[in-house]
Structures are given as structure tokens and as C-alpha cells.
Design an enzyme around this catalytic site. Structure first.
Site, PDB file in Angstrom:
ATOM      1  N   GLN A  78       0.845  -1.205   0.000  1.00 13.80           N
ATOM      2  CA  GLN A  78       0.000   0.000   0.000  1.00 13.80           C
ATOM      3  C   GLN A  78       0.877   1.250   0.000  1.00 13.80           C
ATOM      4  O   GLN A  78       1.096   1.858   1.040  1.00 13.80           O
ATOM      5  CB  GLN A  78      -0.893  -0.046   1.249  1.00 13.80           C
ATOM      6  CG  GLN A  78      -1.884   1.065   1.349  1.00 13.80           C
ATOM      7  CD  GLN A  78      -3.099   0.825   0.505  1.00 13.80           C
ATOM      8  OE1 GLN A  78      -3.518  -0.300   0.308  1.00 13.80           O
ATOM      9  NE2 GLN A  78      -3.674   1.879   0.004  1.00 13.80           N
ATOM     10  N   PHE A  79       1.383   1.631  -1.169  1.00 18.75           N
ATOM     11  CA  PHE A  79       2.274   2.795  -1.239  1.00 18.75           C
ATOM     12  C   PHE A  79       1.592   4.079  -0.799  1.00 18.75           C
ATOM     13  O   PHE A  79       2.246   5.016  -0.355  1.00 18.75           O
ATOM     14  CB  PHE A  79       2.870   2.950  -2.651  1.00 18.75           C
ATOM     15  CG  PHE A  79       1.933   3.544  -3.665  1.00 18.75           C
ATOM     16  CD1 PHE A  79       1.930   4.906  -3.903  1.00 18.75           C
ATOM     17  CD2 PHE A  79       1.063   2.731  -4.377  1.00 18.75           C
ATOM     18  CE1 PHE A  79       1.074   5.461  -4.843  1.00 18.75           C
ATOM     19  CE2 PHE A  79       0.206   3.272  -5.305  1.00 18.75           C
ATOM     20  CZ  PHE A  79       0.202   4.642  -5.546  1.00 18.75           C
ATOM     21  N   THR A  80       0.258   4.130  -0.854  1.00 18.64           N
ATOM     22  CA  THR A  80      -0.447   5.360  -0.494  1.00 18.64           C
ATOM     23  C   THR A  80      -0.366   5.670   0.999  1.00 18.64           C
ATOM     24  O   THR A  80      -0.725   6.769   1.409  1.00 18.64           O
ATOM     25  CB  THR A  80      -1.924   5.319  -0.941  1.00 18.64           C
ATOM     26  OG1 THR A  80      -2.581   4.222  -0.299  1.00 18.64           O
ATOM     27  CG2 THR A  80      -2.038   5.184  -2.449  1.00 18.64           C
TER      28      THR A  80
END
Length: 148
Positions: A78-80
């Protein structure tokens, strides 16, 4: 590294209409990897998660680990989680690790959990995923290796 750890009674991830991973009792983890993260961050987080006592004992107190309840983990990249919103309304993700750094660390994280005798299901790095879960409690813990 930043992890959102949710205690679940069930969780699953669907990619292109197919179930890619599913678990019963355990954790659903959203994992964000910072551009400066290393294997030491992986080791720290794996150790914390494997020993995290958030499952109820016989007295109803959160006192048992995922291993003690024979739980499993659904791990989702989950890069966000490293989205910054200080300026404007569109998040900036420049502090999130690039794939060439993030993928090996994500894989090392999942392998580290498996080495702790925890069953791990995953999504697919960079894919458009549909994640479903039943948060048990609800219990949600945020762990960040920058705050150790």
C-alpha cells in the site's frame, strides 16, 4: 515502514475478478514502504507483528498473539500510506519507495512472517486490488518503524 494492522475474522483480496488471497481469523496488513527503508525495518516490523498481543484470552483481555490463536495474515502492499497532503489536495507519494526497492522488501516482509510460522496470503504488488475484510473488534494498530 508503515503497517496498518487490522484484527480480522476474515479478509480477502480480488484481482481481475479472481480471489488472489483469503484468510480467516488473523490480521489484514496494509504495508507501506518508505524510500529509506531497509531489511532492518523489515526485521523490526516482523518481530512486532508476530508478538503483537491483540487477540483475547479466556478472560476476554487482549493478551494472545497471532501464533497463539493459529491465525493467518493477508498482506497487501500500500504505497499510499506514504501519501503527503501538506500542500494542496492531491497527495504526493514521493517518499514511497520505488518498485525496485519496495518489491524485495515487501517479499522479505512476507517471508519473515512465514519464518515465524504464520501463514501469509498476499495481494499483487502494483495491481488494482479489491480488498474486503471483517474487522474484529474493531482492532486497528498502526506501526511505523520511524517511531521505534
Amino acid at each position: 515502514m508503515r503497517a496498518v494492522v487490522q484484527r480480522v475474522s476474515e479478509a480477502s483480496v480480488v484481482i481481475d475478478g479472481e480471489i488472489k488471497g483469503a484468510v480467516g481469523q488473523g490480521f489484514m496488513i496494509l504495508l507501506g514502504i518508505h524510500e529509506e527503508d531497509t531489511l532492518s525495518d523489515v526485521e523490526y516490523l516482523v518481530g512486532k507483528i508476530a508478538k503483537l498481543r491483540v487477540f483475547e484470552d479466556d478472560q476476554g483481555k487482549m493478551n494472545r498473539s497471532i501464533e497463539a490463536v493459529s491465525g493467518s495474515i493477508l498482506s497487501i502492499s500500500q504505497f499510499t500510506l506514504y501519501g503527503e497532503t501538506k500542500k494542496g489536495n492531491r497527495p504526493s507519494f514521493i517518499k514511497a519507495a520505488r518498485p525496485e526497492t519496495a518489491i524485495p522488501l515487501y517479499e522479505a516482509f512476507n517471508q519473515g512472517l512465514r519464518e515465524q510460522n504464520i501463514a501469509v496470503e498476499t495481494g499483487e504488488f502494483g495491481a488494482d486490488m479489491k480488498v474486503s475484510l471483517v474487522n474484529d473488534g474493531p482492532v486497528t494498530i498502526i506501526l511505523d518503524t520511524r517511531e521505534k
